[in-house]
Design an enzyme around this catalytic site. Structure first.
Site, PDB file in Angstrom:
ATOM      1  N   CYS A 121     -10.280  -2.370   7.571  1.00 47.77           N
ATOM      2  CA  CYS A 121     -11.685  -2.242   7.139  1.00 47.77           C
ATOM      3  C   CYS A 121     -12.035  -3.258   6.055  1.00 47.77           C
ATOM      4  CB  CYS A 121     -11.977  -0.830   6.619  1.00 47.77           C
ATOM      5  SG  CYS A 121     -11.836   0.484   7.832  1.00 47.77           S
ATOM      6  N   ARG A 122     -11.669  -2.953   4.821  1.00 51.49           N
ATOM      7  CA  ARG A 122     -12.128  -3.759   3.689  1.00 51.49           C
ATOM      8  C   ARG A 122     -11.555  -5.166   3.666  1.00 51.49           C
ATOM      9  NH1 ARG A 122     -10.459   0.235  -0.939  1.00 51.49           N
ATOM     10  NH2 ARG A 122      -8.825   0.624   0.593  1.00 51.49           N
TER      11      ARG A 122
ATOM     12  N   CYS B 159      -6.128  -4.588   1.342  1.00 49.67           N
ATOM     13  CA  CYS B 159      -6.512  -3.189   1.172  1.00 49.67           C
ATOM     14  C   CYS B 159      -5.330  -2.333   1.625  1.00 49.67           C
ATOM     15  CB  CYS B 159      -7.804  -2.869   1.918  1.00 49.67           C
ATOM     16  SG  CYS B 159      -7.715  -2.951   3.726  1.00 49.67           S
TER      17      CYS B 159
END
Length: 159
Positions: A13-14, A8
């Site tokens: 996060c992702r 990402c």
């Protein structure tokens, strides 16, 4: 050994969620030792940082460990990995531009392209400015894409 890298923008996060989900599915399938999984970001904003606390908490709500330290994807990583899994079109394009050759670009995929229920070209939405439900949605999307990806790895790599 098959090697995967989830990518990402900032790698907090992702992509760590994608990495955690895939590790979880591999362990459940008894294939933890057959596939190497990691994550990276196209930017070095958070180099060395843990995944966002909200990403780690979302993972725990689904029984998935989200851990690691943020790092930036490098051009040389294309030689290391068999699959480079971009979370969205912007990161896909950045990775494509970074790829040293056609062979590297062949390894590049949008993660959601493995989910047969996902619209063509769909992205994993960035939950960074959202709330807990946005992080939970990322876990659910990663589960929906990683399960068919695992089946593809089983078929194509005789796992």
């Amino acid at each position: 050994m098959v090697k995967l890298c989830f990518v990402c923008l900032g790698n907090i996060c992702r992509s760590p969620i994608g990495e955690g989900v895939m590790r979880h599915l591999l362990e459940e399938a008894g294939l933890g030792g057959a596939v190497e999984v990691c994550s990276a970001g196209t930017a070095g904003y958070h180099r060395g940082e843990l995944p966002d606390a909200r990403a780690r908490a979302a993972g725990r709500r689904f029984g998935v460990e989200v851990h690691g330290r943020a790092r930036q994807f490098q051009s040389a990583d294309f030689a290391r990995f068999d699959y480079v899994l971009a979370m969205d079109a912007s990161n896909y394009q950045a990775l494509s531009d970074l790829s040293p050759d056609l062979d590297g670009r062949r390894k590049l995929h949008l993660l959601r392209s493995f989910d047969p229920e996902s619209p063509h070209g769909a992205s994993v939405p960035d939950p960074y400015y959202g709330d807990d439900s946005d992080f939970d949605e990322v876990v659910e999307i990663c589960l929906a894409a990683c399960a068919p990806l695992l089946e593809k790895l089983r078929r194509e790599h005789q796992l």
